[in-house]
Design an enzyme around this catalytic site. Structure first.
Site: not given
Ligand code: NAD
Length: 421
Positions: A110-111
């Site tokens: 994720a980011k």
């Protein structure tokens, strides 16, 4: 040189996708699975109201992209900056999936990001922004779902605010909700320097391949934040000759070697590298083209491109930053025989020790720093060897080898799990 579609060259997602496509094709992954592996699970866009110190209301845009939960909870940094885009966050989220798979830790990718200029925000404004962002994405994060960590312009304090906001909502303290926290809140020893240490670990492995000694190896580091300063500090301590360092504003060069502890102290006191005694000034971008043996871009993405890759003089590139090299630049570096340790391997020390932090928080039992560093080395050396062997076996350069290894591992979990319908 062939003309380059510049927009495409600078899209972090397109760069990721271009490399993914080459690797997936070499692995013979079928079209359907390719589509699944390339597409993020979920993209969250939030609009964050903040009452500023001057009494005015501002609205900031924030993102969290969760690319994959195939191998475990999502894991990935949160960055603040005026130029943050959804495209960049989407690309970096996918890179996190591949990075966790390269080092074989049980996380997906994720980011997150918020469009803001942190240099213009007070501590109080940053705290409000962070807490409200956390509240907006609260249903989608947590130790079993998605665990944020620091990235550009965020730090231990940012993680403390996220952990506290999350804990207030669920009514008990959940230290494993973020990593990269202050030690007193359940952070791990060794986390602060983990990404920089990882860069040194892979640089050591690359030197071994070339039969080179640290003492005869000149290093340039672009970026003097968490990753760059720790890489420079640890490599200097280990005997490498650090001859150049730059941040976003300026750089310094000394071909006889910089005194890194003095430079760190100078930067801490003066908030700049400019006018550091016994060094020549050099531009933040020009530093990439100076003569050296190992170049560590540890600042930001897209700094080595089709325009300057031909002028990079280093023989070994250790990508401390995420996505510092564009795909057209990859081809140029490869043709020129540069040994590239790609980002998803070179800077995986951060997420590896984040994994250790998450494990320690969940056990409520903390490890000594020596154990953290030893286990990090074990994992990153194994990953380096896996990638190089994969590259030799499939006759591809290290970046494509790293992608192939990662895609193979994620694809296997998807095949085993099947598609829930
Ligand atoms: P940071 O905010 O602590 O430091 C960034 C540094 O880069 C600063 O010194 C800044 O002045 C400099 N910089 C920014 N833009 C620049 C430019 N155009 N030219 C020269 N210098 C520039 O950020 P960080 O946490 O050190 O992250 C740096 C890079 O490493 C990012 O790409 C990040 O995604 C990646 N990364 C960080 C971690 C981590 O654990 N912090 C882990 C893996 C990857």
């Amino acid at each position: 040189m062939t003309p380059v579609d510049t927009d495409k060259e600078f899209s972090v997602f397109d760069s990721m996708a271009a490399r993914f496509d080459v690797a997936a094709q070499k692995l013979g992954v079928n079209d359907g699975l390719c589509k699944y592996l390339r597409t993020p699970n979920r993209e969250i866009i939030v609009h964050i109201p903040v009452l500023m110190d001057n009494g005015r209301m501002e609205i900031f845009d924030g993102f969290r992209v969760q690319h994959s939960i195939a191998r475990g909870p999502c894991k990935g940094g949160l960055r603040y900056g005026p130029n943050v885009t959804l495209d960049e966050i989407r690309g970096l989220a996918a890179e996190m999936t591949w990075k966790c798979a390269v080092v074989n830790i049980p996380f997906g990718g994720a980011k997150g990001g918020i469009i803001c200029d942190p240099e213009r925000l007070s501590q109080a404004e940053l705290e409000k922004l962070t807490r409200r962002y956390t509240a907006e994405i609260l249903d989608y994060i947590g130790p079993e779902r998605d665990v944020p960590a620091p990235d550009m312009n965020t730090n231990e304090q940012t993680m403390a605010w996220i952990m506290d906001t999350y804990s207030m909502h669920v009514r008990h303290t959940v230290t494993a909700s973020v990593t990269g926290k202050p030690l007193d809140l359940g952070g791990s020893l060794g986390r602060h320097s983990a990404t920089g240490r990882g860069c040194m670990i892979v640089a050591d492995q690359a030197l071994k391949r070339f039969g080179r000694e640290r003492q005869r190896t000149r290093v340039i580091v672009q970026g003097f934040g968490n990753v760059g300063s720790e890489a420079a500090r640890l490599m200097h301590e280990a005997g490498y000759k650090i001859i150049g360092v730059a941040d976003i504003h300026s750089g310094v060069l000394n071909t006889n070697g910089l005194d890194v502890p003095e430079l760190l102290e100078y930067a801490r006191v003066n908030k700049t590298l400019e006018d550091f005694p016994e060094a020549e000034p050099v531009g933040s971008q020009e530093i990439l083209e100076q003569d050296c043996d190992v170049l560590v871009p540890a600042a930001t993405e897209n700094v080595i491109t089709s325009r300057n890759a031909g002028r990079v003089k280093a023989r070994i590139l250790v990508e401390g930053a995420n996505s510092p090299t564009t795909p057209p630049a990859d081809a140029i570096l490869f043709d020129r025989g540069v040994f590239v340790v790609p980002d998803i391997l070179a800077n995986a020390g951060g997420v590896t020790v984040s994994y250790f932090e998450w494990v320690q928080d969940r056990q409520g039992y903390f490890w000594p720093e020596g154990m953290v560093n030893e286990r990090l080395k074990h994992i990153q050396v194994a990953a380096f060897n896996d990638v190089v062997r994969y590259g030799e076996k499939h006759n591809v350069h290290n970046r494509i080898a790293a992608y192939m290894l990662a895609i193979d591992r994620v694809a296997l979990t998807l095949k085993l799990r099947g598609i829930y319908a």
